[in-house]
Design a protein around this motif. Structure first.
Motif, PDB file in Angstrom:
ATOM      1  N   UNK A  28      -4.308   7.203  -8.341  1.00 54.67           N
ATOM      2  CA  UNK A  28      -2.878   7.139  -8.026  1.00 54.67           C
ATOM      3  C   UNK A  28      -2.220   5.923  -8.680  1.00 54.67           C
ATOM      4  N   UNK A  29      -2.949   4.844  -8.805  1.00 58.11           N
ATOM      5  CA  UNK A  29      -2.484   3.688  -9.558  1.00 58.11           C
ATOM      6  C   UNK A  29      -3.600   3.274 -10.508  1.00 58.11           C
ATOM      7  N   UNK A  30      -3.263   2.499 -11.528  1.00 55.82           N
ATOM      8  CA  UNK A  30      -4.266   2.113 -12.524  1.00 55.82           C
ATOM      9  C   UNK A  30      -5.308   1.180 -11.924  1.00 55.82           C
ATOM     10  N   UNK A  31      -6.558   1.282 -12.394  1.00 59.12           N
ATOM     11  CA  UNK A  31      -7.606   0.354 -11.951  1.00 59.12           C
ATOM     12  C   UNK A  31      -7.453  -0.984 -12.668  1.00 59.12           C
ATOM     13  N   UNK A  32      -6.433  -1.720 -12.257  1.00 65.31           N
ATOM     14  CA  UNK A  32      -6.048  -2.956 -12.941  1.00 65.31           C
ATOM     15  C   UNK A  32      -5.442  -3.906 -11.914  1.00 65.31           C
TER      16      UNK A  32
ATOM     17  N   UNK B 116     -14.928  -4.678  -5.000  1.00 66.67           N
ATOM     18  CA  UNK B 116     -13.940  -3.872  -5.718  1.00 66.67           C
ATOM     19  C   UNK B 116     -14.614  -3.066  -6.822  1.00 66.67           C
ATOM     20  N   UNK B 117     -15.471  -3.730  -7.585  1.00 67.41           N
ATOM     21  CA  UNK B 117     -16.095  -3.061  -8.730  1.00 67.41           C
ATOM     22  C   UNK B 117     -17.160  -2.060  -8.307  1.00 67.41           C
ATOM     23  N   UNK B 118     -17.721  -2.247  -7.128  1.00 64.91           N
ATOM     24  CA  UNK B 118     -18.675  -1.235  -6.653  1.00 64.91           C
ATOM     25  C   UNK B 118     -17.963   0.069  -6.355  1.00 64.91           C
ATOM     26  N   UNK B 119     -16.693  -0.030  -5.945  1.00 69.19           N
ATOM     27  CA  UNK B 119     -15.885   1.165  -5.674  1.00 69.19           C
ATOM     28  C   UNK B 119     -15.258   1.724  -6.943  1.00 69.19           C
TER      29      UNK B 119
ATOM     30  N   UNK C 213      -5.143 -11.518  -1.246  1.00 65.33           N
ATOM     31  CA  UNK C 213      -5.199 -11.370   0.201  1.00 65.33           C
ATOM     32  C   UNK C 213      -6.147 -10.225   0.556  1.00 65.33           C
ATOM     33  N   UNK C 214      -6.673 -10.206   1.789  1.00 69.04           N
ATOM     34  CA  UNK C 214      -7.526  -9.073   2.203  1.00 69.04           C
ATOM     35  C   UNK C 214      -6.856  -7.716   2.062  1.00 69.04           C
ATOM     36  N   UNK C 215      -5.521  -7.672   2.168  1.00 68.09           N
ATOM     37  CA  UNK C 215      -4.820  -6.390   2.074  1.00 68.09           C
ATOM     38  C   UNK C 215      -4.979  -5.740   0.701  1.00 68.09           C
ATOM     39  N   UNK C 216      -5.353  -6.532  -0.307  1.00 68.79           N
ATOM     40  CA  UNK C 216      -5.560  -5.964  -1.641  1.00 68.79           C
ATOM     41  C   UNK C 216      -6.710  -4.957  -1.610  1.00 68.79           C
ATOM     42  N   UNK C 217      -7.669  -5.175  -0.714  1.00 72.70           N
ATOM     43  CA  UNK C 217      -8.800  -4.250  -0.602  1.00 72.70           C
ATOM     44  C   UNK C 217      -8.319  -2.817  -0.342  1.00 72.70           C
ATOM     45  N   UNK C 218      -7.188  -2.684   0.363  1.00 68.78           N
ATOM     46  CA  UNK C 218      -6.672  -1.351   0.696  1.00 68.78           C
ATOM     47  C   UNK C 218      -6.190  -0.588  -0.533  1.00 68.78           C
ATOM     48  N   UNK C 219      -5.908  -1.309  -1.633  1.00 74.16           N
ATOM     49  CA  UNK C 219      -5.407  -0.660  -2.835  1.00 74.16           C
ATOM     50  C   UNK C 219      -6.514  -0.011  -3.659  1.00 74.16           C
ATOM     51  N   UNK C 220      -7.748  -0.470  -3.453  1.00 80.23           N
ATOM     52  CA  UNK C 220      -8.868   0.020  -4.267  1.00 80.23           C
ATOM     53  C   UNK C 220      -9.046   1.534  -4.150  1.00 80.23           C
TER      54      UNK C 220
ATOM     55  N   UNK D 212       0.838  -1.208   0.000  1.00 79.49           N
ATOM     56  CA  UNK D 212       0.000   0.000   0.000  1.00 79.49           C
ATOM     57  C   UNK D 212       0.870   1.254   0.000  1.00 79.49           C
ATOM     58  N   UNK D 213       1.824   1.315   0.929  1.00 84.49           N
ATOM     59  CA  UNK D 213       2.671   2.506   1.023  1.00 84.49           C
ATOM     60  C   UNK D 213       3.523   2.680  -0.236  1.00 84.49           C
TER      61      UNK D 213
END
Length: 443
Positions: free
Chosen positions: A256-260, A292-295, A242-249, A221-222
């Motif tokens: 800040x990063x691509x929606x990919x 993810x897609x709702x966001x 992993x659940x931590x991927x949710x933090x990237x959304x 994330x950082x």
């Protein structure tokens, strides 16, 4: 004229096979070669020595690598072998005993040591100049950014840990300095790669590093948040769910990063995933994709799957097809299961016949075609920014935020013949086929 001035620079040829992680290793070696005064040759005849960077993941890749080594020996005669197949040194030596040296992956110093022995450099301080971003195999406008080596998982179909070792995360300051240098050199897109991108920093307990005088945790994330400061495309590959991927959304939502996300799900059957010893199961994956897609409605998800894994039943394969219907993934690659020397899965009971493995792979890809086409059809009528990769008779060959180079689709700009390669363009999408979008310029 002095001896140093008259001496012809030592010249090295380079053959690189395998995945982007292997390409990143190759770029490090090429940069060292150029920095030490070696010339680089695009042909066997013009080289004093050839380095072959190999892949050793599946049987077909092993054979391709052995064939490449044999060709280099036949055409040149002096060959140093590196890369994943090099970790199986006996395999290389048995097939080609005349190679000069064999090293494993991410072994830049070992490769250079071998080259120094068999082809000492002719140093010339007026020639030995390397651009700050080093020597790269990619076009000038995009680059791979490797953030770690190795993997802590022990998936039963995979031998990567035995080839590349356990996870070793690069210091976050080093990664960000490399990214800053690439951005300053004109790179428009960074493709973040590793064997397990989500696990970045786990091995060092997310220790705090420093970049630009500020503390930054060694965590994905950082890292992504800091990469967002460069104002260029940042694309994530090999992201385990992993659940931590949710933090990237939220970072994607903020631009800040691509929606990919490139997420290697590999299967959907709980039993098969357990046999694979995958680090995540199919449970709740569909709920997370929906969240993810709702966001981020324009999120592109690509994945890979294995068909015909030992013990896979027809019902379990159909479970995978049902998962594809529910998940509506944008991009999918599939591989028929292949025994890999040293993989635990080789010994699993009830192997699927090779013909059936391939038949299921083809069936999966046909099934996915309709899903991918429907996902692309949603883009028709949208305005988007694209990055131009090339120009041909059809127009400009570009990519959208949802298209990684070489593995995803293209955006064909039919009136873009005069666009500069490596720059962004604004287009309106007006058509699609199974893989690609067709667009025209706007503004």
């Amino acid at each position: 004229m002095s001896e140093n001035q008259s001496r012809k620079p030592a010249t090295v040829g380079f053959v690189s096979l395998g995945c982007p992680k292997a390409s990143s290793d190759a770029e490090q070696i090429l940069t060292r070669l150029r920095a030490e005064g070696y010339s680089l040759s695009g042909s066997y005849e013009g080289a004093d020595l050839v380095v072959v960077n190999t892949c050793g993941f599946i049987d077909a890749a092993v054979q391709e690598s052995l064939d490449a080594i044999g060709e280099a020996l036949a055409e040149n005669g002096k060959v140093v072998v590196t890369g994943c197949l090099g970790a199986k040194g006996d395999v290389v030596r048995e097939a080609h005993p005349s190679v000069l040296a064999v090293t494993g992956p991410h072994a830049t110093q070992e490769v250079m040591d071998a080259i120094h022995i068999h082809l000492p450099p002719a140093h010339d301080p007026f020639v030995d100049l390397v651009p700050p971003q080093g020597i790269r195999l990619t076009p000038d406008h995009y680059a791979y950014l490797k953030i770690s080596e190795g993997c802590n998982h022990r998936c039963t179909f995979c031998i990567i840990p035995s080839l590349r070792g356990d996870l070793v995360s690069r210091p976050v300051g080093d990664v960000l300095r490399e990214a800053e240098t690439l951005a300053a050199a004109g790179v428009k897109e960074l493709l973040v790669i590793s064997q397990d991108t989500s696990a970045y920093g786990v091995d060092v307990k997310y220790r705090t590093g420093f970049w630009g005088g500020k503390p930054v945790k060694t965590r994905l994330y950082e890292l992504c948040n800091a990469l967002g400061d460069f104002g260029i495309w940042v694309r994530l590959h090999y992201v385990y769910p992993y659940p931590s991927v949710d933090d990237l959304i939220p970072l994607m939502k903020e631009g800040r990063i691509l929606p990919y996300l490139d997420v290697p799900f590999q299967h959907a059957s709980g039993r098969i995933l357990k046999l694979m010893k995958r680090p995540a199961s199919a449970e709740k994956v569909l709920d997370r994709i929906r969240a993810w897609r709702s966001e981020v409605p324009d999120l592109t998800i690509r994945s890979t799957f294995i068909t015909g894994f030992p013990g896979e039943t027809e019902a379990e394969f159909n479970e995978l097809l049902d998962f594809l219907d529910e998940a509506e993934l944008d991009r999918v690659g599939a591989f028929a299961y292949s025994d890999v020397e040293g993989a635990v899965a080789n010994a699993l009971p009830d192997p699927v016949p090779p013909d059936l493995r391939e038949e299921r792979r083809m069936r999966l890809m046909r099934h996915q075609e309709d899903i991918s086409t429907r996902r692309l059809e949603r883009r028709i009528g949208q305005r988007m920014s694209v990055l131009v990769d090339d120009i041909d008779e059809e127009g400009a060959i570009a990519r959208s935020e949802g298209d990684a180079p070489e593995i995803d689709g293209l955006v064909i700009i039919t009136d873009g013949h005069d666009l500069p390669v490596g720059e962004f363009a604004e287009v309106m999408v007006n058509d699609c086929d199974v893989h690609d979008l067709y667009a025209t310029l706007v503004g």
